[in-house]
Enzyme design. Structure first.
Site, PDB file in Angstrom:
ATOM      1  N   ALA B  25      69.885  37.609  53.440  1.00 20.47           N
ATOM      2  CA  ALA B  25      70.664  36.427  53.804  1.00 20.47           C
ATOM      3  C   ALA B  25      70.261  35.230  52.952  1.00 20.47           C
ATOM      4  CB  ALA B  25      70.472  36.120  55.297  1.00 20.47           C
ATOM      5  N   ARG B 321      73.559  52.309  69.726  1.00 17.82           N
ATOM      6  CA  ARG B 321      72.121  52.390  69.972  1.00 17.82           C
ATOM      7  C   ARG B 321      71.714  52.061  71.396  1.00 17.82           C
ATOM      8  NH1 ARG B 321      70.478  49.650  64.239  1.00 17.82           N
ATOM      9  NH2 ARG B 321      71.150  51.449  63.045  1.00 17.82           N
TER      10      ARG B 321
HETATM   11  C1  LIG Z   1      63.225  49.842  59.655  1.00 16.18           C
HETATM   12  C2  LIG Z   1      64.523  49.105  59.637  1.00 16.18           C
HETATM   13  C3  LIG Z   1      65.658  49.703  59.119  1.00 16.18           C
HETATM   14  C4  LIG Z   1      66.869  49.028  59.073  1.00 16.18           C
HETATM   15  N1  LIG Z   1      67.966  49.665  58.562  1.00 16.18           N
HETATM   16  C5  LIG Z   1      69.137  49.000  58.506  1.00 16.18           C
HETATM   17  C6  LIG Z   1      70.286  49.628  57.940  1.00 16.18           C
HETATM   18  O1  LIG Z   1      70.247  50.758  57.484  1.00 16.18           O
HETATM   19  N2  LIG Z   1      71.443  48.936  57.906  1.00 16.18           N
HETATM   20  C7  LIG Z   1      71.533  47.669  58.374  1.00 16.18           C
HETATM   21  O2  LIG Z   1      72.597  47.088  58.283  1.00 16.18           O
HETATM   22  N3  LIG Z   1      70.443  47.045  58.905  1.00 16.18           N
HETATM   23  C8  LIG Z   1      69.259  47.677  58.985  1.00 16.18           C
HETATM   24  N4  LIG Z   1      68.167  47.045  59.527  1.00 16.18           N
HETATM   25  C9  LIG Z   1      68.246  45.629  59.898  1.00 16.18           C
HETATM   26  C10 LIG Z   1      68.125  44.750  58.670  1.00 16.18           C
HETATM   27  O3  LIG Z   1      67.229  45.311  57.761  1.00 16.18           O
HETATM   28  C11 LIG Z   1      67.635  43.351  58.960  1.00 16.18           C
HETATM   29  O4  LIG Z   1      68.296  42.830  60.050  1.00 16.18           O
HETATM   30  C12 LIG Z   1      67.882  42.451  57.761  1.00 16.18           C
HETATM   31  O5  LIG Z   1      67.287  42.993  56.616  1.00 16.18           O
HETATM   32  C13 LIG Z   1      67.393  41.043  57.986  1.00 16.18           C
HETATM   33  O6  LIG Z   1      67.553  40.311  56.783  1.00 16.18           O
HETATM   34  P1  LIG Z   1      67.314  38.768  56.719  1.00 16.18           P
HETATM   35  O7  LIG Z   1      67.733  38.323  55.363  1.00 16.18           O
HETATM   36  O8  LIG Z   1      67.932  38.096  57.863  1.00 16.18           O
HETATM   37  O9  LIG Z   1      65.754  38.564  56.907  1.00 16.18           O
HETATM   38  P2  LIG Z   1      64.472  39.283  56.276  1.00 16.18           P
HETATM   39  O10 LIG Z   1      64.783  40.321  55.298  1.00 16.18           O
HETATM   40  O11 LIG Z   1      63.620  39.613  57.434  1.00 16.18           O
HETATM   41  O12 LIG Z   1      63.795  38.110  55.453  1.00 16.18           O
HETATM   42  C14 LIG Z   1      63.196  37.024  56.058  1.00 16.18           C
HETATM   43  C15 LIG Z   1      62.667  36.120  54.986  1.00 16.18           C
HETATM   44  O13 LIG Z   1      62.192  34.927  55.568  1.00 16.18           O
HETATM   45  C16 LIG Z   1      60.903  34.633  55.123  1.00 16.18           C
HETATM   46  N5  LIG Z   1      60.217  33.911  56.201  1.00 16.18           N
HETATM   47  C17 LIG Z   1      60.099  34.239  57.501  1.00 16.18           C
HETATM   48  N6  LIG Z   1      59.392  33.317  58.164  1.00 16.18           N
HETATM   49  C18 LIG Z   1      59.053  32.374  57.259  1.00 16.18           C
HETATM   50  C19 LIG Z   1      58.297  31.177  57.313  1.00 16.18           C
HETATM   51  N7  LIG Z   1      57.745  30.743  58.448  1.00 16.18           N
HETATM   52  N8  LIG Z   1      58.129  30.483  56.170  1.00 16.18           N
HETATM   53  C20 LIG Z   1      58.668  30.906  54.992  1.00 16.18           C
HETATM   54  N9  LIG Z   1      59.393  32.033  54.910  1.00 16.18           N
HETATM   55  C21 LIG Z   1      59.573  32.747  56.015  1.00 16.18           C
HETATM   56  C22 LIG Z   1      60.302  35.957  54.774  1.00 16.18           C
HETATM   57  O14 LIG Z   1      59.271  35.803  53.835  1.00 16.18           O
HETATM   58  C23 LIG Z   1      61.503  36.681  54.194  1.00 16.18           C
HETATM   59  O15 LIG Z   1      61.662  36.343  52.839  1.00 16.18           O
HETATM   60  C24 LIG Z   1      66.946  47.725  59.581  1.00 16.18           C
HETATM   61  C25 LIG Z   1      65.815  47.120  60.105  1.00 16.18           C
HETATM   62  C26 LIG Z   1      64.620  47.800  60.154  1.00 16.18           C
HETATM   63  C27 LIG Z   1      63.438  47.157  60.802  1.00 16.18           C
END
Ligand SMILES: Cc1cc2nc3c(=O)[nH]c(=O)nc-3n(C[C@H](O)[C@H](O)[C@H](O)COP(=O)(O)OP(=O)(O)OC[C@H]3O[C@@H](n4cnc5c(N)ncnc54)[C@H](O)[C@@H]3O)c2cc1C
Ligand code: SF4
Ligand code: SF4
Ligand code: FES
Lengths: 254, 678
Positions: B25, B321
């Site tokens: 994201a 799920r």
């Molecule tokens: C094992 C597993 C398998 C999955 N498989 C799938 C799948 O096959 N298909 C699907 O659609 N979804 C899947 N999901 C869900 C999906 O992976 C996540 O919901 C998604 O990747 C979240 O992305 P994001 O960009 O919101 O955050 P994240 O990828 O969690 O990134 C968060 C970012 O914020 C930063 N951050 C956090 N807190 C702070 C802070 N206090 N200060 C500075 N930086 C901070 C971190 O360093 C990181 O860069 C899976 C989840 C898991 C756990």
């Protein structure tokens, strides 16, 4: 039950500029089923007391995914560079042998088991490890790709910048500016892609000079330690050939 | 004239937007901002390439319909809101479903090595809650591959120069500056509460610094670690969301926590076995005889109970799920029919997930990444032995409340509206798992990677629009605003370093997590939830007596954990209190005492605001509506769910095609077609 313990011996240092704080510390932690090095370190963190009964600070280490896809937790476990999250205690210490943990040596130390691998990310800039995208707006489907192409690219694309190959490579040391196998393999990856190919020359040129692909001594240590079994020596050979060809005939093709 | 510049502020400095978080994201938000010519400061706890998004295995949904099944964005929309038990606002879901095929093509253009068909097209597999092949995948490490593709594009922007309006390069300024190994502490807010920057801490030197930003986007992922062990990465503490929640941001639908049915137990983490295992034909079963002592692979077909297939003939092993997790729990916990362990003489909380009927070559090509994890951590060969799995905390549907602007013409979203992904704190945006927008009461598999990228595609343009309405750059605000914020955080940190009580924060975390896990996941009862909330009171009281384990001045993870843990307790309270209040069952939120969905009273989002009890304990205030401001305009928000596109009806996965009326007809035709040709 309950009495079995695991002994960790950790090489620690508080600060890169404080070599006098470099020391080994030993810890005993209760054994648990399916335990790995990370859960052992977590146990130390809950009760940071050495085997001599001395209170100390918790060991500092890096980890994120705990399933060997992020590359964060690389360290030297029992003398071998690897991810500590997949280092299962029962496998690395089948008879209760001491488990030694040290930070990687080819990168600047941060503290204890943490090092700074920024150089590897910078290398990816050097070789332009990206597709020169026109933009993220909708432009319809990408060029078609044969399944074979995908099957060659996918393993290369799993490189998690973990640094194992850099640690093992004898050509990487303080005196050299060798870019290392991981970035060279990325050159191969991007030069394989139908649109990546269009900028193949720029990537080759990035590894043609000093510190480039010619600096590889072909020791093959890198392949042996790569956790993702990336065919690094193949990649180096291919990029090396392509670079030579480009050097000899590149200007003709321009 | 200088005042109108969108690139430089009056004092000549480059105007930058702050993005916190470099998962899918965050990175997508950054790319969209850069394409709009807006320079970005990107903060992350870890190098962005190691963000939690790497863990995603199974794939990403898009109704590209290359299999000729009649899939379409409309069906994707219908199945997503049905799967989410009608709690998601439908306009953004429509926006996402419509954008999905374009997103997957974009990722393909970026070089994601998606699996291919023999014709060289993208291959798709099945996932839960649908009958279509809608999930594009790159082996079984799709999240890693997607993250890398976006990471590469952002790295490219790290090398590109900032240009002013006339296209003249501003020396020394790159489009993206990365701050990796930095922890977001709080927002800097002006006298009206508007977000004008952040305070963050360098996790190597432990220096605390304030940064001005024209706007701020949080893309900091989910809070899985609140539950201790989960399928999440260890950095997913939800600390950033908790911090802005305590600064006045609304947190919505916190009680909706997804439990994934199939994970493997571990000492440090519950590792996921992706739904794609079932998407590729994996079958869930337990032995019919609860005292079955033969090994899984030696139990013959007739002695196996394929309980999901039996109860849900329509969707079988691919029910959503929430349903699958509940059925597994029922089998193991209530019926005591989990896999029998002869050594302990107990029925373990485990069922079989079986792939052994599928050829090894196919499995290697499509699922190697996850089977490798099973092999490595369990030490058993999943190609020839049924895997043993059990549910685990996985994903948060709830998160920071964000707005959207509905497009009246078709019920979608107005692209580029400053309201999209805007939180109720002006100037603060949120995108990804940290927002609450796309999944309602239950997320369908492979919809999260999509929602993260899509949210980034909305957040970037929304922020670009928003900053154009500002008549003053954050760079030109009084420096005392930033100094004060910095000072506040420094004194907070110093106070942590001085904590020298007897309690150990890691142990407190274990205690809280254990209860959250036991009483606030698959089944929820009001009396035990009351106890959970009491426990959170107790934990917050005892927190005053923790001792910091490390007072060092470098890479001090002990002090950092204290801060994260304190924040986790406030999120835990939001989750538990939200669950206590909602007396119905909907999606992932299930109360045996209130078995059905109660649309009359609960067809609404939970909107939580932070309050203090005054004694160091947090308090949750629930509201039905509030006003908020974006781009100098006030809007009225309520807890009403936008259900203008798909009318709510009861979920019935027993019947094929129940999730989408459009789906049934086509599939029936297809089946007939197939029979005619057979
Ligand atoms: C094992 C597993 C398998 C999955 N498989 C799938 C799948 O096959 N298909 C699907 O659609 N979804 C899947 N999901 C869900 C999906 O992976 C996540 O919901 C998604 O990747 C979240 O992305 P994001 O960009 O919101 O955050 P994240 O990828 O969690 O990134 C968060 C970012 O914020 C930063 N951050 C956090 N807190 C702070 C802070 N206090 N200060 C500075 N930086 C901070 C971190 O360093 C990181 O860069 C899976 C989840 C898991 C756990
Ligand atoms: S083969 Fe080349 S890159 Fe690999 S370890 Fe040897 S010298 Fe280093
Ligand atoms: S090539 Fe292998 S060893 Fe080297 S960084 Fe990549 S994954 Fe690690
Ligand atoms: S923690 Fe990610 S590879 Fe070990």
């Amino acid at each position: 039950m309950g009495s079995k313990t695991v002994r960790l011996k950790v090489l620690r240092q508080d600060h890169p500029s404080k070599p006098e704080t470099k020391r080994w510390e030993e810890f005993d932690v209760p054994w648990e089923p399916q335990m790995n090095v990370i859960s052992a370190l977590m146990a130390v963190r809950k009760n940071p007391v050495t085997v001599e009964g001395k209170k100390t600070t918790p060991v500092v280490w890096e980890s994120v995914c705990l399933e060997e896809v992020c590359g964060a937790c690389t360290m030297i476990v029992n003398g071998r560079v690897r991810q500590s999250c997949t280092a299962l205690i029962d496998q690395i210490s089948p008879n209760g042998e001491e488990v030694t943990l040290e930070p990687m040596t080819k990168f600047p130390l941060v503290r204890d088991l943490v090092v700074d691998r920024q150089q590897m990310f910078d290398n990816l800039k050097t070789v332009k490890a990206w597709i020169q995208l026109d933009g993220t707006h909708e432009l319809g489907p990408a060029p078609r790709q044969a399944p074979e192409n995908q099957e060659e690219a996918y393993p290369l694309s799993r490189c998690m910048t973990c640094g194992c190959c850099m640690e093992a490579c004898p050509q990487i040391n303080e005196g050299s500016d060798f870019i290392g196998p991981a970035a060279i393999s990325q050159v191969r990856l991007f030069n394989l892609h139908p649109s990546g190919k269009m900028h193949a020359a720029e990537r080759l040129e990035a590894v043609m000079g000093e510190g480039g692909v010619a600096d590889c001594g072909k020791a093959q240590n890198c392949v042996e330690v790569c956790p993702k079994e990336i065919p690094l020596v193949d990649s180096i050979a291919q990029v090396s050939r392509a670079a030579t060809k480009h050097m000899l005939f590149g200007w003709l093709l321009k | 004239m200088a005042k109108k510049s969108t690139v430089r502020s009056e004092n000549g400095k480059v105007r930058r937007v702050i993005v916190v978080g470099g998962g899918l994201a965050g990175l997508m938000t950054v790319i969209k901002l850069c394409e709009a010519g807006v320079p970005v400061d990107l903060f992350s706890l870890v190098p962005v390439k190691r963000s939690h998004s790497v863990c995603a295995q199974g794939g990403i949904n898009a109704s590209v319909n290359t299999k000729g099944e009649g899939d379409s964005p409309r069906v994707h929309l219908e199945e997503t809101v049905y799967g989410g038990d009608f709690l998601a606002n439908q306009a953004p879901v429509k926006g996402m479903a419509d954008a999905a095929p374009g997103i997957v093509h974009m990722l393909d253009r970026m070089g994601v090595p998606f699996n291919r068909t023999p014709e060289g097209l993208l291959d798709f597999r099945r996932f839960g809650g649908t009958l279509f092949h809608r999930t594009a995948f790159a082996g079984a490490t799709t999240g890693q591959q997607l993250l890398y593709a976006l990471d590469e594009q952002v790295r490219r922007y790290e090398t590109e120069n900032v240009e002013d309006e006339k296209g003249i390069v501003i020396k020394g300024e790159k489009m993206v500056r990365k701050f990796e190994f930095w922890d977001f502490l709080s927002l800097v807010q002006d006298e009206n509460g508007r977000a004008v920057g952040i305070v963050a801490q360098d996790l190597k030197t432990m220096d605390i610094e304030a940064f001005p930003g024209e706007a701020v986007c949080l893309a900091t992922g989910g809070p899985g670690i609140v539950f201790g062990k989960s399928t999440n990465s260890v950095i997913n503490t939800g600390t950033a969301a908790a911090a802005v929640y305590q600064q006045g941001a609304c947190y919505a639908n916190g009680e909706f926590i997804q439990i994934h049915p199939t994970a493997i137990p571990g000492a440090d983490k519950l590792r996921l076995i992706s739904e794609s295992a079932r998407g590729e034909g994996g079958r869930v079963w337990v032995p019919k005889d609860p005292k079955e002592s033969r090994r899984g692979k030696d139990v013959p077909e007739k002695d196996r109970d394929y309980f999901l297939e039996a109860k849900y003939p329509g969707y079988g092993n691919l029910v959503p799920r929430d349903i699958a997790a509940r059925e597994l729990f029922l089998k193991c916990f209530h019926d005591g029919k989990g896999v029998y362990n002869a050594k302990s003489g107990k029925n373990e909380l485990e069922v079989y997930l079986d792939l052994t009927h599928i050829g090894e070559e196919t499995l290697r090509r499509k699922l190697a990444g996850i089977l490798e994890i099973y092999e490595k951590f369990v030490g058993e060969d999943p190609y020839h032995n049924p895997m043993r799995v059990f549910p685990a905390v996985h994903y948060s549907m709830g998160g920071l409340w964000v707005d959207f602007e509905r497009r009246e013409s078709d019920g979608g979203v107005v692209r580029g509206s400053a309201r999209n992904q805007a939180t109720n704190i002006e100037g603060l945006y949120a995108a990804g798992e940290v927002d609450y927008q796309y999944h309602g009461a239950n997320r369908l598999g492979a919809n999260s990677l999509l929602s993260c990228i899509y949210a980034g595609m909305e957040a970037g343009p929304a922020m670009a629009t928003y900053i154009q309405t500002l008549n003053k750059s954050s760079n030109d605000l009084s420096s005392s605003l930033f100094e004060k914020a910095e000072k506040r955080e420094k004194s907070n940190y110093n106070a942590l370093l001085k904590m020298d009580g007897k309690e150990n924060a890691y142990q407190l975390h274990d205690e809280m997590a254990l209860l959250m896990l036991r009483d606030c996941t698959i089944e929820r009862h009001n009396d035990t939830l009351d106890k959970v909330i009491e426990k959170i009171d107790e934990i917050q009281d005892r927190f005053k007596n923790v001792g910091v384990t490390d007072t060092g001045a470098r890479a001090n993870q002990g002090a950092q954990f204290l801060r994260h843990f304190k924040n986790m307790t406030t999120i835990a309270r939001v989750i538990a209190t939200g669950a206590r209040n909602r007396d119905e069952s909907r999606g992932a939120h299930y109360k045996p005492a209130f078995k059905t969905r109660d649309d009359e009273n609960w067809q609404r989002s939970t909107l939580a605001f932070h309050a203090e009890q005054g004694n160091g304990r947090s308090e949750v205030k629930f509201v039905r509506e509030f006003d908020y401001t974006v781009a100098a305009t006030s809007f009225h928000a309520t807890d009403k769910v936008d259900i203008s596109l798909v009318a709510p009806r009861a979920r019935k996965y027993e019947t094929a095609g129940a999730a989408s009326a459009a789906a049934t007809g086509n599939l029936e035709d297809k089946k007939k077609d197939a029979q005619a040709h057979a």
